[in-house]
Design a protein around this motif. Structure first.
Motif, PDB file in Angstrom:
ATOM      1  N   GLU A  10       0.758  -1.100  -0.048  1.00  0.00           N
ATOM      2  CA  GLU A  10       0.022  -0.038  -0.116  1.00  0.00           C
ATOM      3  C   GLU A  10       0.959   1.236  -0.121  1.00  0.00           C
ATOM      4  O   GLU A  10       0.511   2.289  -0.631  1.00  0.00           O
ATOM      5  CB  GLU A  10      -0.816  -0.086   1.178  1.00  0.00           C
ATOM      6  N   ARG A  11       1.855   1.212   0.955  1.00  0.00           N
ATOM      7  CA  ARG A  11       2.890   2.419   0.634  1.00  0.00           C
ATOM      8  C   ARG A  11       3.465   2.520  -0.590  1.00  0.00           C
ATOM      9  O   ARG A  11       3.605   3.738  -1.069  1.00  0.00           O
ATOM     10  CB  ARG A  11       3.988   2.192   1.994  1.00  0.00           C
ATOM     11  N   ILE A  12       3.969   1.542  -1.235  1.00  0.00           N
ATOM     12  CA  ILE A  12       4.551   1.769  -2.708  1.00  0.00           C
ATOM     13  C   ILE A  12       3.411   2.296  -3.427  1.00  0.00           C
ATOM     14  O   ILE A  12       3.695   3.178  -4.395  1.00  0.00           O
ATOM     15  CB  ILE A  12       4.963   0.277  -3.209  1.00  0.00           C
ATOM     16  N   ASP A  13       2.243   1.976  -3.510  1.00  0.00           N
ATOM     17  CA  ASP A  13       1.161   2.557  -4.438  1.00  0.00           C
ATOM     18  C   ASP A  13       1.101   3.833  -4.090  1.00  0.00           C
ATOM     19  O   ASP A  13       0.663   4.557  -4.884  1.00  0.00           O
ATOM     20  CB  ASP A  13      -0.152   1.816  -4.255  1.00  0.00           C
ATOM     21  N   LEU A  14       0.990   4.245  -2.905  1.00  0.00           N
ATOM     22  CA  LEU A  14       0.802   5.769  -2.403  1.00  0.00           C
ATOM     23  C   LEU A  14       1.913   6.791  -2.981  1.00  0.00           C
ATOM     24  O   LEU A  14       2.006   7.843  -2.994  1.00  0.00           O
ATOM     25  CB  LEU A  14       0.522   5.883  -0.977  1.00  0.00           C
ATOM     26  N   GLU A  15       3.136   6.083  -3.070  1.00  0.00           N
ATOM     27  CA  GLU A  15       4.274   6.764  -3.530  1.00  0.00           C
ATOM     28  C   GLU A  15       4.724   6.661  -5.039  1.00  0.00           C
ATOM     29  O   GLU A  15       5.353   7.360  -5.356  1.00  0.00           O
ATOM     30  CB  GLU A  15       5.533   6.325  -2.720  1.00  0.00           C
ATOM     31  N   ALA A  16       3.819   5.906  -5.753  1.00  0.00           N
ATOM     32  CA  ALA A  16       3.979   5.665  -7.086  1.00  0.00           C
ATOM     33  C   ALA A  16       3.875   6.781  -8.136  1.00  0.00           C
ATOM     34  O   ALA A  16       4.471   7.054  -9.087  1.00  0.00           O
ATOM     35  CB  ALA A  16       3.223   4.538  -7.622  1.00  0.00           C
ATOM     36  N   VAL A  17       2.797   7.478  -7.666  1.00  0.00           N
ATOM     37  CA  VAL A  17       2.580   8.492  -8.863  1.00  0.00           C
ATOM     38  C   VAL A  17       2.631   9.911  -8.073  1.00  0.00           C
ATOM     39  O   VAL A  17       2.215  10.132  -6.989  1.00  0.00           O
ATOM     40  CB  VAL A  17       1.027   8.300  -9.132  1.00  0.00           C
ATOM     41  N   ARG A  18       3.545  10.869  -8.616  1.00  0.00           N
ATOM     42  CA  ARG A  18       3.711  12.116  -7.901  1.00  0.00           C
ATOM     43  C   ARG A  18       3.042  13.055  -8.489  1.00  0.00           C
ATOM     44  O   ARG A  18       2.237  13.176  -9.685  1.00  0.00           O
ATOM     45  CB  ARG A  18       5.415  12.647  -8.310  1.00  0.00           C
TER      46      ARG A  18
END
Length: 1011
Positions: A877-885
């Motif tokens: 979930e953290r990776i998903d939230l950081e994926a798109v700037r």
């Protein structure tokens, strides 16, 4: 445009100078458009050489109206145009009446002739929503990886640098309807769900409908019954029975249990001997023949609807998460600080940026602030400027030549303008020109007065580069309303604990009402609520009167009230102050639902005599008429859009100015709250009367299906773009769905228990003394044509109150509830009634307990507890939230204060945007620059200051960032009067990033704001 007399001599040369520049899209660009005062003037004349304006003068800007309308920035292909635009081109080719240039001589005096195709272009690129031909691949791939069907990315309003297209009506999935707000996607997913549910319920009730249509139910059923009444419990077979104990008072409706009374079910019989006895009319229809299948299908329908709707409501969180994942929104990256300290540093975007990035450095990951907006409590100033602009636009609309309008000459124009006729004044049709001038002058004084006030920072909007950063900040700083949560000292801002929340979408914020005092807001809502309740009462009285004339008239009146109600409620809510559009729609939703539920369902239930429930030309026929009108009339009117098409095809071609022509193409934006009330009302209406009108399930299926496609078509091809709506309306509507389920469970039992709806109960003993022929005269004085023959061994009846829903026993156990029906219900039917009563009670307990538990849990979380979303977050979930700037997403924008004013094509900005990337604003007028739509330059000192700042920057002089304060006085008084916004270049500084921040827009161009 506005011009001063001293500058007209230089007008022509300056226009030539202005056209020499090229539009880069930044706020300070001169380009090919109007600026402040004389918006087409762009000159290299230094500010020091410009004559100063009077101190009390107010400076204005207007978009250019003398643009070149023969060229298009979009070059749309015929296949990409709306059907209306194609028709327009064909009509224009006929040149019979569709010629916008009817006054050729007058048009020759103008610099450019209005172009109807240009107006259609404005409609398709600025009013209707469009998507990018090639969307953001990273966001699409991320959605696809989660199994989300999302195909298109929403384009910026007026986008002309990237290829765009209209959203396909048939091919756009529900996930992409979240481009217009999660609330819109939830609306369409609910429509689809309810349509399927009603179709299944219709199938389950098909056996019941066949029985109602058979002669086993009504021996007088005919094959040529009205199609809309087929399969209903309509009962035309009645018989007059002797009722020796009946009295007229029992039928007058003097008690609540028998209200309203009826005069056509009781008659006085007279025989040849002059003897009299009372007769009552008894329904001959029977439900005895359906006990084999009725319990199975009826209870099955009840369990199906209650269970599936219950599951649908409580699985909404998952759908919200899916829609949120499918579309990136500005609020996902932003927090709002509700209590900025009243200190000077609160007015500095740099201070807020530095504090967040420094404070959260080392907390899992570095924080990067993309933009900061500081909103002031200047609502009075904003509203004064808006009112003044509206008055000026109204005054310009009555002038012959708006292009030569001079704010200094508003009184001189009165000589050539006729006064408003007395009859129009008495009817308040229009405004007298002299009154408009006085209103403009008074508004100018108020603006000058309010611009001298000091304002405080009321809200701070901080946008981060990733959703994870926003989530982390919310997690660290969120606190409950009550109770204690220890905040580390490093998270205190200047010693103060910040109150933060996730804001609404930028397009949904109402900047002119963002910080209205709670007491004032509560008083406004209380007043409008009282007025709404009075209107509901008035509507009920009108419907009651209409029904006394004719059931058909009552049905038509209900449909008319349902159509008019949103307009009335919209006018009421304009009195209220709301911080965002979701709050407005929630208020409207509650009022409209109260109107429609009361008028459509509850009033009918109260004013319809109980004994008329199954009668021909009574309640059931009224129900059928309402369904029919909802299925055919309302969608037809919506699709035809008569007012909009008259404006586009009849009025617009005759307009003498391009701006006026374009305004005929401005469409009202959709109100998702009003759309939600439509489906909740229809669903409630269907369930409430489903026991006696099961055909309502098919009507509901057809209506929901038609609404799904028609509303989708209107959003993508007809209605204007509205603000992005969140989940508040959908969550409120869930409560009404549960209330509808409660009513459904109750009505399912009582509709069966109260059958046959005639208030006639059989008397076991009869003395047989009433044999013979009787002539009957009803209570209302009408004589029955055929005499009634009473034979030997006849039955006698008595009056009994079958409307048992108005006399609930205590305790309301199944046994006690069924016991109330013992006088008229046969022993064969009692087991079914008992099972229905049991299902009703179980449904009530489950729904009531879930409502109570949900309310308590949510209230506890809000008041006492704050969940830690970071601690429970998985690595995935953290990776998903950081994926798109944030800086990589084209379709979302920053929190740039702006407001819409009636009569203008685009919103007006409420802050200096020289320090904001233009792509963060959210819209773009290809024919002019942002200065022409910025209200801050209606304040003379701000225009002077900005003109000086731009001149110094052009000359390479140092310009302090302190000038970006929304209104710094020349004497150095740090007193901003407008909101402050600023964005920054991402640290990564990728060339592919569209949101490249900067400190100065277009430094090579000079755009004086004073003429």
């Amino acid at each position: 445009m506005f011009q001063t007399k001293k500058k007209r001599a230089l007008k022509k040369q300056r226009q030539l100078n202005s056209r020499g520049g090229s539009r880069s899209g930044h706020a300070s660009t001169g380009g090919n458009s109007d600026s402040i005062i004389s918006a087409s003037v762009v000159t290299a004349t230094p500010v020091e050489e410009v004559p100063a304006k009077e101190e009390n003068a107010v400076i204005f800007s207007l978009p250019r109206t003398d643009m070149d309308n023969t060229k298009s920035r979009y070059n749309d292909k015929l296949a990409d145009m709306t059907i209306g635009r194609r028709i327009s081109r064909q009509l224009y080719a006929l040149n019979a009446f569709y010629d916008p240039n009817e006054d050729v001589e007058a048009m020759k005096k103008r610099k450019a002739r209005p172009n109807i195709d240009k107006a259609w272009e404005y409609f398709e690129h600025n009013v209707l929503p469009r998507c990018l031909v090639q969307g953001n691949k990273s966001t699409r791939d991320l959605a696809a990886a989660k199994g989300i069907e999302a195909k298109y990315d929403k384009a910026e309003v007026g986008e002309f640098e990237k290829p765009t297209m209209l959203y396909p009506v048939w091919d756009t999935p529900i996930d992409d309807m979240a481009d217009f707000g999660i609330g819109v996607a939830l609306y369409f997913s609910t429509l689809r769900f309810l349509a399927v549910l009603c179709l299944v319920a219709f199938w389950l009730n098909s056996s019941t409908m066949r029985y109602f249509a058979s002669k086993d139910y009504d021996s007088e059923n005919e094959d040529d019954v009205k199609w809309s009444l087929w399969g209903s419990a309509d009962c035309s077979h009645t018989k007059w029975e002797v009722c020796p104990t009946c009295t007229e008072d029992e039928w007058k409706g003097l008690a609540w249990a028998t209200f309203p009374g009826t005069s056509d079910r009781l008659a006085t019989g007279t025989n040849a001997n002059g003897e009299e006895v009372k007769f009552l009319e008894r329904n001959q229809c029977t439900m005895e023949g359906m006990d084999g299948f009725y319990p199975f299908y009826t209870i099955g329908t009840l369990v199906l609807i209650v269970g599936t709707v219950f599951y649908w409501i409580y699985s909404q969180k998952q759908r919200i998460r899916e829609f949120d994942d499918a579309e990136n929104s500005s609020s996902d990256y932003t927090i709002e600080v509700k209590n900025p300290p009243p200190i000077d540093s609160s007015f500095s975007p740099e201070v807020w940026k530095e504090w967040f990035e420094t404070t959260f450095r080392g907390d899992d990951d570095a924080i990067e602030v993309a933009a900061v907006t500081i909103a002031l409590d200047n609502e009075r100033l904003i509203n004064a400027l808006v009112d003044r602009r509206a008055l000026i636009r109204e005054y310009q609309n009555i002038l012959e030549d708006v292009d030569e309008f001079d704010i200094d000459d508003i009184e001189d124009y009165l000589k050539d303008l006729p006064p408003l006729p007395a009859w129009k004044k008495s009817l308040e049709i229009g405004t007298d020109p002299a009154d408009l001038v006085k209103g403009i002058q008074n508004a100018s004084k108020l603006v000058n007065e309010l611009s001298a006030w000091e304002y405080e920072a009321a809200s701070i909007f901080v946008t981060f580069q990733t959703q994870y950063q926003q989530t982390m900040v919310l997690d660290r700083l969120s606190t409950p309303l009550l109770g204690e949560r220890k905040i580390e000292s490093k998270y205190l801002y200047k010693g103060e604990q910040l109150k933060i929340t996730e804001p609404a979408e930028p397009s949904a914020l109402r900047w002119g009402q963002l910080n209205v005092d709670f007491t004032a807001r509560f008083a406004q809502i209380a007043f409008t609520t009282v007025v709404a309740l009075l209107l509901v009462l008035g509507g009920g009285i009108a419907i009651s009167y209409a029904r006394s004339i004719s059931p058909s008239i009552a049905g038509c009146l209900i449909t008319a009230l349902n159509i008019l109600t949103p307009r009335v409620v919209s006018a009421l809510t304009k009195i209220e102050s709301h911080p965002n559009a979701s709050s407005v729609m929630a208020s409207q939703y509650l009022k409209i639902t109260a109107f429609r539920w009361t008028n459509t369902v509850l009033i009918f239930c109260i004013i319809s005599p109980f004994t008329d429930t199954l009668m021909e030309d009574s309640l059931i026929e009224e129900i059928a008429k309402i369904f029919t009108l909802d299925l055919f009339l309302r969608p037809t009117l919506q699709y035809l859009n008569i007012g909009g098409n008259i404006g586009k095809h009849l009025k617009a071609p005759k307009a003498k100015r391009q701006r006026t022509m374009n305004l005929f193409f401005k469409a009202d934006s959709y109100d998702i709250g009003e759309r939600q009330t439509n489906i909740t009302t229809i669903f409630f209406f269907t369930l409430f009367y489903s026991a006696i009108y099961p055909m309502g399930y098919f009507f509901a299926f057809a209506i929901f299906t038609l609404k799904y496609w028609l509303d989708k078509f209107c959003i993508l091809r007809s209605w204007g773009q509205g603000p992005k709506i969140g989940t508040s309306v959908a969550k409120i509507s869930n409560v009404f769905y549960l209330l509808a389920l409660i009513c459904f469970a109750i009505q399912t039992f009582y509709s069966y228990a109260m059958f046959p709806y005639d208030n006639a109960c059989h008397v076991d003993t009869s003395d047989g003394s009433y044999t013979g022929s009787w002539n009957l005269t009803r209570m209302d004085g009408e004589e029955i044509t055929d005499s009634v023959l009473v034979s030997d061994g006849h039955s006698e009846y008595k009056f009994c109150e079958q409307n048992s829903i108005r006399s609930i026993p205590f305790p309301p156990t199944p046994t006690n509830l069924v016991g109330l029906t013992s006088d008229w219900m046969s022993a064969k039917r009692e087991p079914t009634a008992y099972n229905l009563a049991l299902c009703m009670l179980v449904s009530l307990v489950v729904i009531g307990a879930s409502l109570l538990m949900n309310t308590v849990v949510r209230g506890y979380k809000i008041i006492f507890g704050v969940e830690s979303s970071i601690e429970s977050m998985s690595e995935e979930e953290r990776i998903d939230l950081e994926a798109v700037r944030f800086s990589h997403i084209d379709e979302i924008h920053a929190y740039i204060p702006q407001i819409k004013i009636e009569g203008y094509l685009f919103p007006f900005l409420l802050c200096d945007v020289d320090y904001i990337n233009e792509d963060l604003i959210g819209w773009d007028d290809p024919d002019t620059h942002y200065d022409a739509y910025n209200l801050i330059y209606d304040i003379p000192r701000l225009a002077q200051q900005k003109s000086k700042e731009r001149t110094l920057h052009r000359l390479g002089e140092f310009v302090s960032d302190e000038n970006n304060d929304g209104g710094l006085d020349d004497d150095g008084n740090n007193a901003p009067i407008f909101s402050i916004a600023k964005s920054w270049t991402p640290y990564e500084n990728k060339k592919s990033s569209k949101k490249q921040g900067y400190t100065r827009n277009n430094p090579d161009e000079n755009t004086p704001l004073i003429d």
